[in-house]
Design a protein around this motif. Structure first.
Motif, PDB file in Angstrom:
ATOM      1  N   GLN A  51      21.553 -15.975  23.053  1.00 26.88           N
ATOM      2  CA  GLN A  51      21.258 -14.956  21.902  1.00 26.88           C
ATOM      3  C   GLN A  51      21.532 -13.795  22.031  1.00 26.88           C
ATOM      4  O   GLN A  51      22.030 -13.008  21.032  1.00 26.88           O
ATOM      5  N   VAL A  52      20.919 -13.017  23.090  1.00 27.91           N
ATOM      6  CA  VAL A  52      21.378 -11.625  23.452  1.00 27.91           C
ATOM      7  C   VAL A  52      22.976 -11.503  23.692  1.00 27.91           C
ATOM      8  O   VAL A  52      23.208 -10.641  23.360  1.00 27.91           O
ATOM      9  N   VAL A  53      23.522 -12.370  24.486  1.00 24.12           N
ATOM     10  CA  VAL A  53      24.989 -12.252  24.646  1.00 24.12           C
ATOM     11  C   VAL A  53      25.645 -12.353  23.034  1.00 24.12           C
ATOM     12  O   VAL A  53      26.583 -11.863  22.738  1.00 24.12           O
ATOM     13  N   ASN A  54      25.057 -13.286  22.198  1.00 27.91           N
ATOM     14  CA  ASN A  54      25.541 -13.339  20.760  1.00 27.91           C
ATOM     15  C   ASN A  54      25.559 -12.056  20.082  1.00 27.91           C
ATOM     16  O   ASN A  54      26.098 -11.718  19.176  1.00 27.91           O
ATOM     17  N   LEU A  55      24.399 -11.421  20.108  1.00 28.07           N
ATOM     18  CA  LEU A  55      23.985 -10.317  19.535  1.00 28.07           C
ATOM     19  C   LEU A  55      25.099  -8.959  20.008  1.00 28.07           C
ATOM     20  O   LEU A  55      25.517  -8.359  19.021  1.00 28.07           O
ATOM     21  N   VAL A  56      25.178  -9.154  21.424  1.00 22.42           N
ATOM     22  CA  VAL A  56      26.110  -7.957  21.971  1.00 22.42           C
ATOM     23  C   VAL A  56      27.422  -8.309  21.350  1.00 22.42           C
ATOM     24  O   VAL A  56      28.211  -7.293  20.859  1.00 22.42           O
ATOM     25  N   TYR A  57      28.189  -9.570  21.265  1.00 21.09           N
ATOM     26  CA  TYR A  57      29.252  -9.722  20.773  1.00 21.09           C
ATOM     27  C   TYR A  57      29.423  -9.392  19.133  1.00 21.09           C
ATOM     28  O   TYR A  57      30.514  -8.786  18.723  1.00 21.09           O
ATOM     29  N   TYR A  58      28.376  -9.654  18.509  1.00 18.74           N
ATOM     30  CA  TYR A  58      28.152  -9.114  17.134  1.00 18.74           C
ATOM     31  C   TYR A  58      28.302  -7.718  16.949  1.00 18.74           C
ATOM     32  O   TYR A  58      29.147  -7.246  15.950  1.00 18.74           O
ATOM     33  N   LEU A  59      27.542  -6.978  17.764  1.00 19.04           N
ATOM     34  CA  LEU A  59      27.453  -5.720  17.619  1.00 19.04           C
ATOM     35  C   LEU A  59      28.958  -4.997  17.910  1.00 19.04           C
ATOM     36  O   LEU A  59      29.348  -4.007  17.415  1.00 19.04           O
ATOM     37  N   PHE A  60      29.615  -5.667  18.959  1.00 18.61           N
ATOM     38  CA  PHE A  60      30.699  -5.057  19.386  1.00 18.61           C
ATOM     39  C   PHE A  60      31.952  -5.444  18.173  1.00 18.61           C
ATOM     40  O   PHE A  60      32.725  -4.625  17.910  1.00 18.61           O
ATOM     41  N   CYS A  61      31.926  -6.736  17.437  1.00 22.27           N
ATOM     42  CA  CYS A  61      32.680  -6.849  16.605  1.00 22.27           C
ATOM     43  C   CYS A  61      32.523  -6.035  15.189  1.00 22.27           C
ATOM     44  O   CYS A  61      33.379  -5.444  14.581  1.00 22.27           O
ATOM     45  N   ALA A  62      30.949  -5.846  14.880  1.00 17.80           N
ATOM     46  CA  ALA A  62      30.702  -5.044  13.804  1.00 17.80           C
ATOM     47  C   ALA A  62      30.956  -3.299  14.130  1.00 17.80           C
ATOM     48  O   ALA A  62      31.628  -2.819  13.072  1.00 17.80           O
ATOM     49  N   LYS A  63      31.243  -3.087  15.393  1.00 15.39           N
ATOM     50  CA  LYS A  63      31.628  -1.469  15.597  1.00 15.39           C
ATOM     51  C   LYS A  63      32.975  -1.197  15.399  1.00 15.39           C
ATOM     52  O   LYS A  63      33.427  -0.198  14.767  1.00 15.39           O
ATOM     53  N   PHE A  64      33.894  -2.455  15.729  1.00 16.81           N
ATOM     54  CA  PHE A  64      35.250  -2.034  15.479  1.00 16.81           C
ATOM     55  C   PHE A  64      35.882  -3.108  14.374  1.00 16.81           C
ATOM     56  O   PHE A  64      37.173  -2.796  14.054  1.00 16.81           O
ATOM     57  N   TYR A  65      35.137  -3.096  13.459  1.00 23.10           N
ATOM     58  CA  TYR A  65      35.381  -3.578  12.196  1.00 23.10           C
ATOM     59  C   TYR A  65      35.931  -2.874  11.304  1.00 23.10           C
ATOM     60  O   TYR A  65      35.029  -1.828  10.977  1.00 23.10           O
ATOM     61  N   THR A  66      37.060  -2.779  10.522  1.00 20.44           N
ATOM     62  CA  THR A  66      37.451  -1.798   9.526  1.00 20.44           C
ATOM     63  C   THR A  66      37.589  -2.477   8.126  1.00 20.44           C
ATOM     64  O   THR A  66      37.926  -3.639   8.097  1.00 20.44           O
ATOM     65  N   LEU A  67      37.230  -1.837   6.997  1.00 20.66           N
ATOM     66  CA  LEU A  67      37.345  -2.442   5.761  1.00 20.66           C
ATOM     67  C   LEU A  67      38.797  -2.259   5.319  1.00 20.66           C
ATOM     68  O   LEU A  67      39.603  -1.341   5.621  1.00 20.66           O
ATOM     69  N   LYS A  68      39.301  -3.288   4.618  1.00 24.80           N
ATOM     70  CA  LYS A  68      40.600  -3.373   4.093  1.00 24.80           C
ATOM     71  C   LYS A  68      40.619  -2.297   2.889  1.00 24.80           C
ATOM     72  O   LYS A  68      39.573  -2.336   2.246  1.00 24.80           O
ATOM     73  N   PRO A  69      41.710  -1.238   2.654  1.00 23.73           N
ATOM     74  CA  PRO A  69      41.788  -0.372   1.577  1.00 23.73           C
ATOM     75  C   PRO A  69      41.771  -1.332   0.238  1.00 23.73           C
ATOM     76  O   PRO A  69      42.394  -2.280   0.048  1.00 23.73           O
ATOM     77  N   ILE A  70      41.003  -0.693  -0.742  1.00 26.66           N
ATOM     78  CA  ILE A  70      40.973  -1.456  -2.134  1.00 26.66           C
ATOM     79  C   ILE A  70      42.372  -1.040  -2.815  1.00 26.66           C
ATOM     80  O   ILE A  70      42.782  -0.027  -2.986  1.00 26.66           O
ATOM     81  N   GLN A  71      43.001  -1.893  -3.369  1.00 29.88           N
ATOM     82  CA  GLN A  71      44.094  -1.779  -4.141  1.00 29.88           C
ATOM     83  C   GLN A  71      43.609  -1.508  -5.715  1.00 29.88           C
ATOM     84  O   GLN A  71      43.204  -2.339  -6.313  1.00 29.88           O
ATOM     85  N   VAL A  72      44.305  -0.491  -6.320  1.00 32.09           N
ATOM     86  CA  VAL A  72      44.038  -0.251  -7.534  1.00 32.09           C
ATOM     87  C   VAL A  72      44.992  -1.045  -8.538  1.00 32.09           C
ATOM     88  O   VAL A  72      46.162  -0.763  -7.882  1.00 32.09           O
ATOM     89  N   ALA A  73      44.513  -1.754  -9.508  1.00 35.98           N
ATOM     90  CA  ALA A  73      45.720  -2.479 -10.351  1.00 35.98           C
ATOM     91  C   ALA A  73      46.213  -1.316 -11.033  1.00 35.98           C
ATOM     92  O   ALA A  73      45.862  -0.298 -11.551  1.00 35.98           O
ATOM     93  N   SER A  74      47.650  -1.697 -11.008  1.00 36.09           N
ATOM     94  CA  SER A  74      48.553  -0.903 -11.823  1.00 36.09           C
ATOM     95  C   SER A  74      48.681  -1.002 -13.372  1.00 36.09           C
ATOM     96  O   SER A  74      48.236  -2.108 -13.484  1.00 36.09           O
TER      97      SER A  74
END
Length: 87
Positions: A51-74
């Motif tokens: 579970q600790v290994v799983n938590l470290v993997y989650y934190l690693f993924c969360a740190k490098f996660y980037t949101l996709k830009p929101i597209q404004v409807a034209s």
């Protein structure tokens, strides 16, 4: 589907612990007849470590996660005429 995968994973883990922790006298961490004769706390520490290994993997993924830009409807305008919804 994920419940089935979890059941297979836990069965694999218990089987591996039985095989890898078996002593020459036949004892292991999870004995079949009486759990008080085994080392059940070692099995729980192994699960805690996983579970600790799983938590470290989650934190690693969360740190490098980037949101996709929101597209404004034209605005749907063709030659200055606003188009309405298709009805």
């Amino acid at each position: 589907m994920s419940i089935a995968a979890g059941n297979y994973g836990s069965t694999l883990l218990v089987t591996l612990v039985h095989n890898l922790s078996a002593g020459q006298d036949g004892s292991n961490w999870l004995p079949d007849d009486n759990l008080n004769k085994g080392k059940l706390e070692y099995f729980y520490w192994l699960i805690t470590l996983l579970q600790v290994v799983n938590l470290v993997y989650y934190l690693f993924c969360a740190k490098f996660y980037t949101l996709k830009p929101i597209q404004v409807a034209s605005n749907d305008k063709v030659d200055g005429v606003e188009l309405g919804p298709n009805v």
